[in-house]
Scaffold this active site. Structure first.
Site, PDB file in Angstrom:
ATOM      1  N   HIS A  44      12.329  83.663  94.019  1.00  0.00           N
ATOM      2  CA  HIS A  44      12.690  85.081  93.915  1.00  0.00           C
ATOM      3  C   HIS A  44      13.201  85.624  95.258  1.00  0.00           C
ATOM      4  O   HIS A  44      14.261  86.260  95.335  1.00  0.00           O
ATOM      5  CB  HIS A  44      11.464  85.854  93.436  1.00  0.00           C
ATOM      6  CG  HIS A  44      11.748  87.231  92.929  1.00  0.00           C
ATOM      7  ND1 HIS A  44      11.727  88.334  93.748  1.00  0.00           N
ATOM      8  CD2 HIS A  44      12.028  87.688  91.673  1.00  0.00           C
ATOM      9  CE1 HIS A  44      11.977  89.420  93.020  1.00  0.00           C
ATOM     10  NE2 HIS A  44      12.171  89.053  91.764  1.00  0.00           N
ATOM     11  N   ASN A  87      11.649  96.478  85.058  1.00  0.00           N
ATOM     12  CA  ASN A  87      12.318  95.791  83.945  1.00  0.00           C
ATOM     13  C   ASN A  87      11.631  96.011  82.604  1.00  0.00           C
ATOM     14  O   ASN A  87      11.802  95.216  81.687  1.00  0.00           O
ATOM     15  CB  ASN A  87      12.345  94.276  84.218  1.00  0.00           C
ATOM     16  CG  ASN A  87      13.039  93.932  85.515  1.00  0.00           C
ATOM     17  OD1 ASN A  87      13.912  94.670  85.958  1.00  0.00           O
ATOM     18  ND2 ASN A  87      12.647  92.818  86.113  1.00  0.00           N
ATOM     19  N   SER A  93      15.369  93.497  90.108  1.00  0.00           N
ATOM     20  CA  SER A  93      15.163  92.759  91.358  1.00  0.00           C
ATOM     21  C   SER A  93      16.480  92.280  91.947  1.00  0.00           C
ATOM     22  O   SER A  93      16.607  92.145  93.167  1.00  0.00           O
ATOM     23  CB  SER A  93      14.276  91.527  91.109  1.00  0.00           C
ATOM     24  OG  SER A  93      12.941  91.898  90.956  1.00  0.00           O
ATOM     25  N   ALA A 105       8.781 102.227  93.530  1.00  0.00           N
ATOM     26  CA  ALA A 105      10.102 102.852  93.437  1.00  0.00           C
ATOM     27  C   ALA A 105      10.011 104.307  93.009  1.00  0.00           C
ATOM     28  O   ALA A 105      10.937 105.095  93.238  1.00  0.00           O
ATOM     29  CB  ALA A 105      10.985 102.073  92.464  1.00  0.00           C
ATOM     30  N   ASP A 136      22.988  78.042 103.450  1.00  0.00           N
ATOM     31  CA  ASP A 136      23.672  79.333 103.447  1.00  0.00           C
ATOM     32  C   ASP A 136      22.876  80.400 104.191  1.00  0.00           C
ATOM     33  O   ASP A 136      23.455  81.408 104.627  1.00  0.00           O
ATOM     34  CB  ASP A 136      23.878  79.823 102.003  1.00  0.00           C
ATOM     35  CG  ASP A 136      24.969  79.042 101.278  1.00  0.00           C
ATOM     36  OD1 ASP A 136      25.538  78.114 101.889  1.00  0.00           O
ATOM     37  OD2 ASP A 136      25.223  79.360 100.107  1.00  0.00           O
ATOM     38  N   ASP A 155       9.213  89.925  99.852  1.00  0.00           N
ATOM     39  CA  ASP A 155       9.306  89.198  98.588  1.00  0.00           C
ATOM     40  C   ASP A 155       8.446  87.933  98.667  1.00  0.00           C
ATOM     41  O   ASP A 155       7.398  87.941  99.321  1.00  0.00           O
ATOM     42  CB  ASP A 155      10.787  88.872  98.304  1.00  0.00           C
ATOM     43  CG  ASP A 155      11.087  88.843  96.816  1.00  0.00           C
ATOM     44  OD1 ASP A 155      10.619  87.902  96.149  1.00  0.00           O
ATOM     45  OD2 ASP A 155      11.765  89.758  96.316  1.00  0.00           O
TER      46      ASP A 155
END
Lengths: 82, 440
Positions: free
Chosen positions: B219, B317, B389, B332, B196, B187
């Site tokens: 992203h 999308n 995503s 994909a 985190d 990415d």
């Protein structure tokens, strides 16, 4: 800049037989490919060449696939749809 | 247990006790006998209670059993089960319970109940993909029954302690954490200083010339948070699927969100060489209806599968539902790369989620939460985003849990198990594949 009539240089990505990776890459160089990156583990590589040489690449023994190197672009940061 | 039954030996029920207008009890008793001496136990009951006749059913012939049970006044011994259905006169019931309590051959006795269809919410066995319509695996059925409850909960989610996405895929109920499983996210890089995420990063690498792995876009950080955000963040609800997974953060997209196939292939090779079980790619380019999948990616994905790595990618999308459904994008759309669709909080297909317009490889494989997804953002903060995503790293995290559960499982088996574990949705397989992702 290229001459108006000169063939364009295009980017390609290829998959080749990983078991004879070096041999196939060498044959691709002879066919006109300027190799920019190699991934022998997965049998892939990328490079550039004159557009008119594209058919020659696919004809090289051991080449499994040739695709134009395309650009992937995400939406602008800040767009809610990603 | 409901009704006037206490302990293994039931009291006396009213015959035809009301349940609406339908009786609850048949008036007969179901007696569980010690299987080693079922016939002796039955004989003891018969003499104590004055049972008129006992039919013995040994085989599996449903016709025989049905006929015998329907006969008035008949008692039936199911020899191979060690179970008897005993019909007695009402004034003999006390004697039956007493005999049952004193006989060493009787394990339990309780009034026979009527069972009504729809009293029990059975796990749905409708399917949206080419999986068997019936599975004998009890765990699977039970898990799907729980998922059904989730599915009926609708869009009202309490996200105080855990995001709706994790609840929808049941990650908050799993004891698995993806411990030591390597997941690569290709990415825009990662905020390496995010409190985190710093602990989950195994390795980082940038394949973007002139840019470090540090995420100047947001992203990549968001996607990595969904894969491996911590079990109990200090200032946020839980939003990570596999808190103990080891993340390989490969930067193949620039801070402006742009990258080439060559960079992505380089990132894939790095991931496989690092031992990634999963490569998560929340990226893609749109394709036209009828366009073939890219052969180079397919060859590479096949080899990665043989080397132990499953690839998942965002379906895209470009749809504008209802009305406009665009084909699953590349990569994909490769047959050997899983395409992930996005769902709303009500588990409907998100308006933007691409569908199976094209042939081989162009299918959607599975659907995951992809709207209102809360996760990490650069600068030690958080943001909510939507998109396929956001759905994709849920699948990557779930695959890490499957891999943890069975570390020796081959990559194609890992993929198949995840798909088989999805909860069927009412939408077409063209839109959601096997259905709603579920973690093991």
């Amino acid at each position: 800049m290229s001459e108006p009539d000169a063939p364009r240089t295009v980017g390609v990505v290829l998959a080749v037989d990983p078991d004879r990776f070096d041999e196939v890459v060498e044959a691709l160089r002879r066919a006109g490919l300027r190799v920019t990156a190699e991934q022998p583990l997965l049998g892939s590589l990328s490079g550039t060449l004159s557009e008119d040489r594209l058919p020659a690449l696919a004809a090289v023994d051991g080449v499994l696939a040739v695709d134009r190197d395309r650009t992937v672009t995400l939406p602008e940061p800040g767009s809610p749809l990603q | 247990m409901n009704g006037p039954v206490s302990g293994p030996f039931g009291g006396q029920p009213e015959r035809a006790e009301a349940r609406g207008n339908e009786p609850t009890y048949t008036g007969r008793y179901v007696v569980l006998l010690d299987q080693a001496e079922a016939r002796q136990g039955m004989e003891g009951l018969r003499s104590a209670v004055g049972v008129q006749s006992v039919e013995t059913v040994s085989g599996a012939d449903p016709g025989e059993a049905t006929e015998v049970l329907a006969a008035s006044g008949a008692s039936v011994l199911f020899d191979n089960l060690g179970v008897a259905v005993v019909d007695t006169d009402p004034d003999q019931r006390h004697a039956l319970v007493t005999a049952a309590e004193t006989s060493s051959s009787v394990v339990a006795a309780e009034p026979e109940r009527y069972v009504y269809a729809l009293m029990i919410t059975e796990a749905e066995r409708t399917v949206t993909h080419s999986y068997p319509a019936y599975r004998s695996d009890d765990d699977q059925i039970a898990r799907q029954a729980r998922a059904e409850v989730t599915a009926h909960r609708g869009p009202t989610w309490d996200e105080t302690t855990c995001t709706w996405g994790l609840q929808a895929i049941r990650a908050n109920f799993s004891t698995l954490t993806g411990r030591d499983v390597k997941v690569c996210v290709l990415d825009t890089g990662v905020d390496t200083g995010h409190p985190d995420l710093a602990g989950c990063l195994e390795e980082t690498a940038s394949f973007v010339e002139g840019e470090a792995v540090e995420d100047g876009n947001g992203h990549g950080t968001h996607c990595i948070g969904t894969v491996a955000g911590p079990a109990d963040p200090a200032d946020a609800p839980r939003y990570g699927v596999a808190g103990d997974a080891r993340v390989l953060a490969g930067k193949v997209l620039s801070n402006r969100g742009s990258g080439t196939d060559g960079q992505i292939l380089a990132g894939m090779s790095w991931a496989v060489s690092q031992g990634a079980k999963v490569i998560s790619m929340s990226l893609g380019a749109s394709v036209e209806p009828g366009e073939l999948f890219p052969q180079t990616y397919e060859q590479v994905a096949r080899r990665a599968l043989r080397l132990g790595t499953v690839m998942v990618a965002a379906a895209g999308n470009e749809s504008r539902r209802p009305g406009v459904v665009r084909p699953v994008g590349r990569p994909a759309n490769c047959p050997s790369i899983l395409a992930v669709a996005a769902l709303n909080k009500d588990l409907a297909t998100a308006f933007f989620s691409c569908g199976a317009i094209n042939g081989e490889g162009g299918e959607v494989n599975v659907a995951a939460p992809g709207v209102g997804i809360f996760s990490a953002a650069p600068g030690s903060s958080y943001q909510s985003l939507m998109g396929t995503s956001m759905a994709t790293p849920h699948v990557a995290g779930a695959l890490a849990l499957y891999a943890e559960a069975d570390p020796e499982m081959a990559a194609d088996a890992l993929r198949d198990r995840m798909l088989a574990g999805a909860y069927p949705l009412p939408q077409l397989a063209e839109d959601v594949g096997s259905g709603l992702l579920q973690v093991p």
